[in-house]
Design a protein around this motif. Structure first.
Motif, PDB file in Angstrom:
ATOM      1  N   UNK A   1       3.603 -41.232 -45.898  1.00 25.13           N
ATOM      2  CA  UNK A   1       2.338 -41.215 -44.923  1.00 25.13           C
ATOM      3  C   UNK A   1       2.814 -40.382 -43.640  1.00 25.13           C
ATOM      4  N   UNK A   2       3.871 -40.136 -43.378  1.00 30.34           N
ATOM      5  CA  UNK A   2       4.399 -39.449 -42.057  1.00 30.34           C
ATOM      6  C   UNK A   2       3.862 -37.737 -42.573  1.00 30.34           C
ATOM      7  N   UNK A   3       4.072 -37.449 -43.845  1.00 27.71           N
ATOM      8  CA  UNK A   3       3.462 -36.016 -44.122  1.00 27.71           C
ATOM      9  C   UNK A   3       2.003 -36.030 -44.438  1.00 27.71           C
ATOM     10  N   UNK A   4       1.417 -36.698 -45.039  1.00 29.01           N
ATOM     11  CA  UNK A   4       0.000 -36.835 -45.473  1.00 29.01           C
ATOM     12  C   UNK A   4      -0.946 -36.742 -44.188  1.00 29.01           C
ATOM     13  N   UNK A   5      -0.630 -37.473 -43.312  1.00 33.38           N
ATOM     14  CA  UNK A   5      -1.398 -37.581 -42.094  1.00 33.38           C
ATOM     15  C   UNK A   5      -1.395 -36.299 -41.239  1.00 33.38           C
ATOM     16  N   UNK A   6       0.092 -35.483 -41.239  1.00 32.90           N
ATOM     17  CA  UNK A   6      -0.015 -34.259 -40.369  1.00 32.90           C
ATOM     18  C   UNK A   6      -0.571 -33.349 -41.441  1.00 32.90           C
ATOM     19  N   UNK A   7      -0.627 -33.148 -42.429  1.00 33.13           N
ATOM     20  CA  UNK A   7      -1.411 -31.975 -43.367  1.00 33.13           C
ATOM     21  C   UNK A   7      -2.833 -32.274 -43.172  1.00 33.13           C
ATOM     22  N   UNK A   8      -3.446 -33.509 -43.225  1.00 34.44           N
ATOM     23  CA  UNK A   8      -4.750 -33.801 -43.098  1.00 34.44           C
ATOM     24  C   UNK A   8      -5.356 -33.231 -41.708  1.00 34.44           C
ATOM     25  N   UNK A   9      -4.306 -33.436 -40.749  1.00 32.43           N
ATOM     26  CA  UNK A   9      -4.722 -33.094 -39.421  1.00 32.43           C
ATOM     27  C   UNK A   9      -4.909 -31.675 -39.258  1.00 32.43           C
ATOM     28  N   UNK A  10      -3.916 -30.967 -39.693  1.00 32.56           N
ATOM     29  CA  UNK A  10      -4.138 -29.335 -39.652  1.00 32.56           C
ATOM     30  C   UNK A  10      -5.316 -28.872 -40.330  1.00 32.56           C
ATOM     31  N   UNK A  11      -5.566 -29.499 -41.598  1.00 36.70           N
ATOM     32  CA  UNK A  11      -6.785 -29.073 -42.383  1.00 36.70           C
ATOM     33  C   UNK A  11      -8.020 -29.278 -41.669  1.00 36.70           C
ATOM     34  N   UNK A  12      -8.098 -30.422 -40.849  1.00 37.48           N
ATOM     35  CA  UNK A  12      -9.377 -30.558 -39.994  1.00 37.48           C
ATOM     36  C   UNK A  12      -9.265 -29.503 -38.840  1.00 37.48           C
ATOM     37  N   UNK A  13      -8.245 -29.236 -38.280  1.00 40.23           N
ATOM     38  CA  UNK A  13      -8.081 -28.461 -37.073  1.00 40.23           C
ATOM     39  C   UNK A  13      -8.545 -27.069 -37.384  1.00 40.23           C
ATOM     40  N   UNK A  14      -8.022 -26.568 -38.708  1.00 41.04           N
ATOM     41  CA  UNK A  14      -8.523 -25.193 -38.932  1.00 41.04           C
ATOM     42  C   UNK A  14      -9.866 -25.249 -39.611  1.00 41.04           C
ATOM     43  N   UNK A  15     -10.624 -26.023 -39.995  1.00 37.52           N
ATOM     44  CA  UNK A  15     -11.794 -25.971 -40.536  1.00 37.52           C
ATOM     45  C   UNK A  15     -12.851 -26.836 -39.828  1.00 37.52           C
ATOM     46  N   UNK A  16     -12.517 -26.949 -38.492  1.00 37.33           N
ATOM     47  CA  UNK A  16     -13.619 -27.435 -37.459  1.00 37.33           C
ATOM     48  C   UNK A  16     -14.729 -26.401 -37.230  1.00 37.33           C
ATOM     49  N   UNK A  17     -15.815 -26.768 -36.834  1.00 34.49           N
ATOM     50  CA  UNK A  17     -16.942 -25.640 -36.308  1.00 34.49           C
ATOM     51  C   UNK A  17     -16.263 -24.719 -35.259  1.00 34.49           C
ATOM     52  N   UNK A  18     -16.475 -23.553 -35.573  1.00 34.49           N
ATOM     53  CA  UNK A  18     -15.906 -22.459 -34.651  1.00 34.49           C
ATOM     54  C   UNK A  18     -14.553 -21.838 -35.184  1.00 34.49           C
ATOM     55  N   UNK A  19     -14.087 -22.473 -36.093  1.00 31.70           N
ATOM     56  CA  UNK A  19     -12.722 -21.891 -36.777  1.00 31.70           C
ATOM     57  C   UNK A  19     -12.909 -21.182 -37.720  1.00 31.70           C
ATOM     58  N   UNK A  20     -14.157 -20.848 -38.441  1.00 27.08           N
ATOM     59  CA  UNK A  20     -14.357 -20.092 -39.640  1.00 27.08           C
ATOM     60  C   UNK A  20     -14.197 -18.475 -39.209  1.00 27.08           C
TER      61      UNK A  20
END
Length: 282
Positions: free
Chosen positions: A263-282
Motif C-alpha cells: 500500500x505504501x506504493x499504491x497510495x503514492x502513485x495514485x496521489x501523483x496521477x491525481x496531481x497531474x490530472x487535476x483541472x489546470x494541469x492539462x
C-alpha cells in the motif's frame, strides 16, 4: 418448451374480434420455446429457430420442420394465429471491467480513441519503476493521457525539474525510492520547491521490495548488509541465480494487479496521477 397464454379478449370461447364480417387472426411473436401446431394439425413443436420468412419447429422427439410465416398458418392452443418475427434482443450493457489498478476500465470505443498526451508528466527513478507502474497503471495513464518517464536516478533532480519548466498547465510528479528521514533521496527532494511539482516516495530501498513477498513466492525480502549491492544481495539470500535482469522479469511476471503491491506504493502513485490530472494541469 413452454406455451404462451393469452387473455380472454383474444381467444376465450373461440371468439375474436371481427373486421368487415371476418374474424381477425391475432399475431404472435415467434419467440424461442413457443409451442404451436401447423394449421392442419399434423406437426406440433416448439420454436427453435427463425430465419427471414420462416420458422423452425422441433417436436418432443427432436424432429424438426421448417414452416413459412404465412397468415393463420399455425394453431396456438387450438386457435389460429399468425406468427411474426420476434422482437430483436435489446443490446446488453457492457459489463464494467476493472484495470489492474482496480479502477473501472474505459469502454473499448473510448480506449481506441486517440488522445493527445498532457504536458504534465510523471517521473520515476529507474526502468524497473517505470515498468511496474506501466503494468498496474498503464491503462489508467493512457486513458488520461499521462506519460511516465524514468530518470536513472535522482541525483540531478533539481536540474531536471528546472529544465522541465513546471507551470500550472505543466505539472510534474516525481516518484522516489527510499524517501525516508535522513536519506540522501529525502535531502534531494527537499531542495526542489515549486507549487507545480509534487515529489512523493515509498520507504523501500528499491522498487522490487514494493512487490508483496507472497506474490513472488518468498516469505520476506531479506535484509542486505550495508555496503553490499542490494539486488545482488537479495538474489544470493533467496537462492535465485545472480542475474538481475532475469530476476526482475520473474518479479514483474508475478504481479498482475494492485493486490500484489504494498500500500505504501499504491497510495503514492495514485496521489501523483491525481496531481497531474487535476483541472489546470492539462
Amino acid at each position: 418448451m413452454r406455451s404462451r397464454q393469452y387473455g380472454a379478449d383474444v381467444l376465450a370461447g373461440g371468439t375474436g374480434r371481427r373486421r368487415g364480417g371476418r374474424r381477425e387472426v391475432p399475431t404472435v411473436a415467434a419467440e424461442s420455446g413457443l409451442v404451436v401446431e401447423d394449421s392442419e394439425g399434423r406437426f406440433c413443436g416448439a420454436v427453435v429457430g427463425y430465419e427471414k420468412g420462416a420458422v423452425t419447429l422441433e417436436d418432443r422427439h427432436g424432429k424438426r420442420r421448417v414452416f413459412p410465416l404465412a397468415p393463420a398458418a399455425f394453431l396456438l392452443e387450438g386457435q389460429p394465429v399468425t406468427l411474426v418475427p420476434p422482437a430483436p434482443a435489446a443490446p446488453s450493457a457492457p459489463a464494467n471491467t476493472l484495470t489492474a489498478s482496480g479502477s473501472v476500465a474505459a469502454h473499448a470505443a473510448e480506449r481506441a480513441r486517440a488522445k493527445v498526451a498532457r504536458a504534465s508528466r510523471i517521473y520515476v527513478e529507474g526502468k524497473h519503476d517505470a515498468e511496474l507502474v506501466e503494468k498496474i497503471w498503464g491503462d489508467d495513464l493512457r486513458d488520461v493521457g499521462v506519460v511516465v518517464e524514468y530518470l536513472e536516478g535522482i541525483d540531478d533532480l533539481p536540474v531536471i525539474v528546472r529544465n522541465f519548466s513546471p507551470a500550472p498547465g505543466r505539472r510534474l510528479g516525481v516518484l522516489v525510492d527510499h524517501l525516508v528521514a535522513g536519506s540522501k533521496e529525502t535531502k534531494i527532494a527537499a531542495s526542489v520547491r515549486s507549487p507545480d511539482v509534487l515529489i512523493v516516495g515509498h520507504p523501500f530501498i528499491d522498487i522490487w521490495a514494493a512487490v508483496r513477498p507472497s506474490a513472488v513466492g518468498i516469505a520476506a525480502w531479506p535484509d542486505v548488509p550495508r555496503g553490499q549491492p542490494w539486488k545482488e544481495g537479495v538474489l544470493y539470500a533467496i537462492g535465485w541465480p545472480p542475474e538481475v535482469p532475469a530476476a526482475w522479469q520473474r518479479i514483474l511476471r508475478s504481479v498482475s494487479s494492485y493486490t500484489d503491491l504494498e500500500p505504501e506504493l499504491l497510495g503514492r502513485v495514485e496521489e501523483l496521477i491525481d496531481f497531474v490530472t487535476t483541472p489546470g494541469s492539462a
